[in-house]
Design an enzyme around this catalytic site. Structure first.
Site, PDB file in Angstrom:
ATOM      1  N   ASP A  97      -4.114  -4.911   5.742  1.00  0.00           N
ATOM      2  CA  ASP A  97      -4.540  -5.778   4.645  1.00  0.00           C
ATOM      3  C   ASP A  97      -3.329  -6.549   4.145  1.00  0.00           C
ATOM      4  OD1 ASP A  97      -6.118  -6.912   2.619  1.00  0.00           O
ATOM      5  OD2 ASP A  97      -5.584  -5.331   1.203  1.00  0.00           O
ATOM      6  N   HIS A 134      -2.614  -1.048  -3.321  1.00  0.00           N
ATOM      7  CA  HIS A 134      -3.749  -0.150  -3.058  1.00  0.00           C
ATOM      8  C   HIS A 134      -3.499   1.133  -3.840  1.00  0.00           C
ATOM      9  CE1 HIS A 134      -4.322  -2.188   1.115  1.00  0.00           C
ATOM     10  NE2 HIS A 134      -4.686  -2.961   0.114  1.00  0.00           N
ATOM     11  N   SER A 185       0.860  -1.179   0.000  1.00  0.00           N
ATOM     12  CA  SER A 185       0.000   0.000   0.000  1.00  0.00           C
ATOM     13  C   SER A 185       0.897   1.231   0.000  1.00  0.00           C
ATOM     14  CB  SER A 185      -0.930  -0.077   1.209  1.00  0.00           C
ATOM     15  OG  SER A 185      -1.848   0.970   1.206  1.00  0.00           O
TER      16      SER A 185
END
Lengths: 190, 278
Positions: A133, A40, A13
């Site tokens: 995540d 992301h 991310s």
């Protein structure tokens, strides 16, 4: 369907874009390998991410469409605002299910799908990121016997994501950003 | 156990699940793409505190009236007003003019979910002066979503996104023309729904109920296997008048669909196709 390629997942991310791009830039060609980047990204970016991958020497960089067969020689960029899943029959599925950890694409969703699909050969590396995540997904991935690597939180731009993974299990490799190619080649040689 | 952990889905339980859904409720889930279906089942199990799919199967058998609620849980209702604005701009500029002289315009929204898409269409038709000639049909298997669609009220927290999309498709058109606010909700002008009929319909198992000038089916095909995509797209193309328009999701593809031969691209990037004339 042809032989399933080795699936190498690069996920992250915040702070993962530069190392991921560097990796794709430097990764030498290997037959029977497909790379998936699950990063992301902003839902409505000013410049599409695919444009940042326009000059890659050995690999064809694409955003997969739903049910595209997973093919060697390609780098697949998980599209913004969809989950990307791998199906046992050898193709991708997209979904617009709820975000996981506020993320779509979610790294957990992708990695779990590889495990669920019992993909024959795969490996994954989890990079810098500001949420958790990917930690659980990578743990399941590791538990299923796939090769796993995590970026050293000491050097990750945002250490939350790699740390979350390291709290769950010990990956095969803890690596620095400049070692990503080496780590991938190591996984391929196993 | 971490919050991320989902119950595992055993293959034998999955087969039993398919049988129960088919026999008790008439739904065939066998053609759903396994990866997302399994994940979704896992999420539902967790929400209900069920330890595995076997427990869900028992519940479905014991409480037949639970079926509708379950369908609502297992289907995906993600949608938004003018989702993918560039696709709607293309639809407005390249598809709608084809029907400028048409005596009527029958439009079918397949998998209409909570109704934002049919509202988007109604707004476009109002703005282009075609609304009075239009007949809109919004169908879904999820009756809970359809009930929500008929209310045409959405949480105010979605306003920024919806308003941005609206402005991208209809620059210069005042938002207040169609939307007002009440409490923490956006309320869409009920006149937008005057020519919309909401119907329960399962595109997996039921034939189309009419012929249409336009069929909109976005981000539904992604939940199906290639084989089921092929069947459903055949059904959709069959329901189109020659020269009619099919619009699918921007990441969906007709690669696996034989019926693609009966279509020509109006705008490939935005996935807008036209049925060939005979």
């Amino acid at each position: 369907m042809t032989e399933r390629p080795f699936l190498w997942v690069v996920a992250g991310s915040a702070g993962s874009f530069t190392p991921a791009r560097q990796f794709v830039q430097e990764m030498p060609y290997r037959p029977q390998v497909a790379i998936v980047l699950c990063l992301h990204r902003m839902r409505k970016p000013r410049v599409p991410m695919i444009e940042a991958f326009s000059r890659i020497p050995y690999w064809q960089v694409v955003e997969p469409q739903d049910k595209d067969p997973i093919e060697s020689g390609k780098v697949y960029l998980a599209p913004a605002d969809y989950h990307l899943l791998v199906e046992r029959e050898g193709y991708f599925s997209l979904s617009v299910d709820e975000p996981v950890h506020f993320s779509r694409p979610s790294i957990d969703v992708l990695l779990e799908s590889v495990v669920e699909a019992r993909w024959p050969r795969a490996g994954a590396v989890l990079l810098s990121g500001a949420n958790r995540d990917g930690a659980w997904g990578l743990y399941l991935f590791h538990r299923a016997g796939y090769f796993t690597a995590v970026q050293d939180p000491q050097e990750a731009e945002v250490p939350t994501m790699p740390r979350a993974a390291l709290e769950l299990f010990t990956p095969n490799r803890l690596c620095k950003a400049h070692e990503l190619v080496q780590v991938c080649l190591e996984a391929l040689s196993l | 156990m971490l919050p991320e952990a989902l119950p595992e889905i055993a293959e034998a339980d999955l087969e039993r699940f398919f049988q129960i859904m088919q026999a008790q409720f008439g739904y065939d889930f066998r053609g759903y793409a396994p990866a997302s279906l399994k994940r979704r089942l896992g999420t539902v199990l967790k929400r209900y505190g069920l330890k595995d799919l076997h427990a869900l199967n028992q519940r479905l058998l014991a409480q037949p009236d639970y079926g509708e609620r379950f369908i609502s849980e297992i289907t995906v209702s993600t949608t938004e007003l003018f989702r993918d604005p560039s696709a709607w701009v293309a639809f407005r500029l390249q598809a709608l003019p084809l029907f400028a002289q048409a005596p009527h315009l029958r439009i079918w929204h397949v998998g209409a979910s909570t109704g934002e898409e049919v509202l988007s269409m109604a707004i476009l038709l109002k703005e282009t002066g075609l609304y009075e000639r239009a007949h809109l049909y919004a169908t879904d298997i999820d009756t809970y979503s359809l009930a929500q669609a008929q209310r045409a009220r959405y949480p105010l927290r979605l306003k920024n996104l919806y308003q941005q999309n609206f402005a991208a498709v209809l620059p210069g058109v005042p938002w207040q023309r169609y939307v007002k606010e009440e409490g923490n909700e956006m309320v869409f002008d009920p006149a937008l729904l005057e020519r919309v009929r909401f119907l329960k319909h399962n595109i997996v198992s039921e034939a189309p109920f009419a012929s249409f000038e336009v069929v909109v089916c976005r981000n539904l095909l992604i939940y199906f296997t290639p084989a089921l995509q092929d069947q459903v797209v055949t059904r959709l193309v069959d329901s189109l008048m020659p020269g009619g328009i099919l619009m699918i999701g921007t990441k969906e593809s007709l690669f696996w669909c034989a019926a693609a031969k009966r279509l020509v691209a109006v705008n490939e990037t935005e996935r807008i196709y036209r049925r060939r004339s005979l």
